[in-house]
Motif scaffolding. Sequence first.
Motif, PDB file in Angstrom:
ATOM      1  N   ASP A  80     -14.396 -57.952  41.405  1.00 40.92           N
ATOM      2  CA  ASP A  80     -13.198 -57.467  40.952  1.00 40.92           C
ATOM      3  C   ASP A  80     -13.479 -57.127  39.358  1.00 40.92           C
ATOM      4  O   ASP A  80     -13.112 -57.506  38.513  1.00 40.92           O
ATOM      5  N   TRP A  81     -14.299 -55.739  39.491  1.00 38.65           N
ATOM      6  CA  TRP A  81     -14.772 -55.260  38.095  1.00 38.65           C
ATOM      7  C   TRP A  81     -13.523 -55.085  36.871  1.00 38.65           C
ATOM      8  O   TRP A  81     -13.606 -55.353  35.933  1.00 38.65           O
ATOM      9  N   ASP A  82     -12.588 -54.474  37.585  1.00 41.14           N
ATOM     10  CA  ASP A  82     -11.366 -54.243  36.717  1.00 41.14           C
ATOM     11  C   ASP A  82     -10.783 -55.763  36.020  1.00 41.14           C
ATOM     12  O   ASP A  82     -10.434 -55.594  35.147  1.00 41.14           O
ATOM     13  N   GLY A  83     -10.536 -56.675  37.023  1.00 41.81           N
ATOM     14  CA  GLY A  83     -10.266 -57.727  36.517  1.00 41.81           C
ATOM     15  C   GLY A  83     -11.002 -58.396  35.669  1.00 41.81           C
ATOM     16  O   GLY A  83     -10.508 -59.024  34.737  1.00 41.81           O
ATOM     17  N   ARG A  84     -12.180 -58.622  35.936  1.00 39.10           N
ATOM     18  CA  ARG A  84     -13.368 -59.187  35.051  1.00 39.10           C
ATOM     19  C   ARG A  84     -13.347 -58.448  33.844  1.00 39.10           C
ATOM     20  O   ARG A  84     -13.663 -59.076  32.620  1.00 39.10           O
ATOM     21  N   MET A  85     -13.178 -57.078  33.598  1.00 38.88           N
ATOM     22  CA  MET A  85     -13.541 -56.595  32.661  1.00 38.88           C
ATOM     23  C   MET A  85     -12.308 -56.746  31.614  1.00 38.88           C
ATOM     24  O   MET A  85     -12.542 -56.859  30.498  1.00 38.88           O
ATOM     25  N   LYS A  86     -11.338 -56.742  32.385  1.00 37.09           N
ATOM     26  CA  LYS A  86     -10.082 -57.144  31.639  1.00 37.09           C
ATOM     27  C   LYS A  86     -10.008 -58.432  30.769  1.00 37.09           C
ATOM     28  O   LYS A  86      -9.881 -58.570  29.647  1.00 37.09           O
ATOM     29  N   GLU A  87     -10.548 -59.507  31.506  1.00 42.29           N
ATOM     30  CA  GLU A  87     -10.805 -60.826  31.028  1.00 42.29           C
ATOM     31  C   GLU A  87     -11.788 -60.758  29.946  1.00 42.29           C
ATOM     32  O   GLU A  87     -11.626 -61.380  28.956  1.00 42.29           O
ATOM     33  N   PHE A  88     -12.952 -60.191  30.138  1.00 40.56           N
ATOM     34  CA  PHE A  88     -14.018 -60.025  29.173  1.00 40.56           C
ATOM     35  C   PHE A  88     -13.439 -59.453  27.892  1.00 40.56           C
ATOM     36  O   PHE A  88     -13.804 -60.003  26.831  1.00 40.56           O
ATOM     37  N   MET A  89     -12.536 -58.548  27.746  1.00 40.69           N
ATOM     38  CA  MET A  89     -12.065 -57.801  26.702  1.00 40.69           C
ATOM     39  C   MET A  89     -11.167 -58.584  25.910  1.00 40.69           C
ATOM     40  O   MET A  89     -11.257 -58.653  24.753  1.00 40.69           O
ATOM     41  N   LEU A  90     -10.443 -59.457  26.852  1.00 41.87           N
ATOM     42  CA  LEU A  90      -9.373 -60.525  26.329  1.00 41.87           C
ATOM     43  C   LEU A  90     -10.199 -61.723  25.389  1.00 41.87           C
ATOM     44  O   LEU A  90      -9.588 -62.411  24.592  1.00 41.87           O
ATOM     45  N   SER A  91     -11.299 -62.009  25.898  1.00 42.25           N
ATOM     46  CA  SER A  91     -12.036 -63.002  25.470  1.00 42.25           C
ATOM     47  C   SER A  91     -12.859 -62.706  24.235  1.00 42.25           C
ATOM     48  O   SER A  91     -13.292 -61.844  24.009  1.00 42.25           O
ATOM     49  N   HIS A  92     -12.688 -63.851  23.031  1.00 42.53           N
ATOM     50  CA  HIS A  92     -13.475 -63.795  22.128  1.00 42.53           C
ATOM     51  C   HIS A  92     -14.780 -64.554  22.093  1.00 42.53           C
ATOM     52  O   HIS A  92     -15.487 -64.334  21.096  1.00 42.53           O
ATOM     53  N   ASP A  93     -14.961 -65.280  23.070  1.00 43.33           N
ATOM     54  CA  ASP A  93     -16.317 -65.934  23.296  1.00 43.33           C
ATOM     55  C   ASP A  93     -16.979 -65.443  24.422  1.00 43.33           C
ATOM     56  O   ASP A  93     -16.579 -65.821  25.489  1.00 43.33           O
ATOM     57  N   LEU A  94     -18.128 -64.962  24.225  1.00 39.52           N
ATOM     58  CA  LEU A  94     -19.005 -64.430  25.418  1.00 39.52           C
ATOM     59  C   LEU A  94     -19.406 -65.319  26.182  1.00 39.52           C
ATOM     60  O   LEU A  94     -19.408 -65.060  27.390  1.00 39.52           O
ATOM     61  N   ARG A  95     -19.531 -66.595  25.759  1.00 37.91           N
ATOM     62  CA  ARG A  95     -19.934 -67.666  26.402  1.00 37.91           C
ATOM     63  C   ARG A  95     -18.948 -68.077  27.729  1.00 37.91           C
ATOM     64  O   ARG A  95     -19.515 -68.444  28.823  1.00 37.91           O
TER      65      ARG A  95
END
Length: 176
Positions: A80-95
């Motif tokens: 679910d790339w849309d979902g993942r990319m949204k989460e990734f953008m909201l996260s401040h920690d790449l880990r």
Amino acid sequence: MRSMDEWLVSEETGEAFTHCLCCKVPLVEIDAVWLVNKEFVRGECVLEYAICQPCRDAVTDQLSEDSKESVRSFLEREIDWDGRMKEFMLSHDLRERFDACIACRTPRKSLEGFGISALFDSSGSLVTGPLPLMICRPCISRMTAGLSEQSREIWRNFLADHFTGPPNDSGFPGFL
Ligand SMILES: [Zn+2]
Ligand SMILES: [Zn+2]
């Protein structure tokens, strides 16, 4: 908890990867992006390498169109790339990207094995887009299930050419 740098260094040397696995050229001298792929089983890193884009393309070019299409369709269907990319953008920690499988969302803590992939630009900076990501072993198996026998052979040869140890089918083909 590992830092992002610690996740992406060579476990063998404790330092950042310096050379492409295939062409052996220093990564900083290659005018192209490169990938770092590592595979862990029960907490141990069992496979790790950096590969430059031209070398990666040289391997994937040998795969049949059907095999490439089967991997592509897994990536499109099962993630679910849309979902993942949204989460990734909201996260401040790449880990946090390594906290759960990109496809099935199983938490890393409950995984026996998984692979991680990260992309670096030609100057050596981590590129943040769909990568870095973590994918679990069962999903890696599903991703590669549609590969033809010939394409599996190409992957086995790649492993045999660059690593010692018993030949096997496994190994995280993070560049497919
Ligand atoms: Zn190379
Ligand atoms: Zn998974």
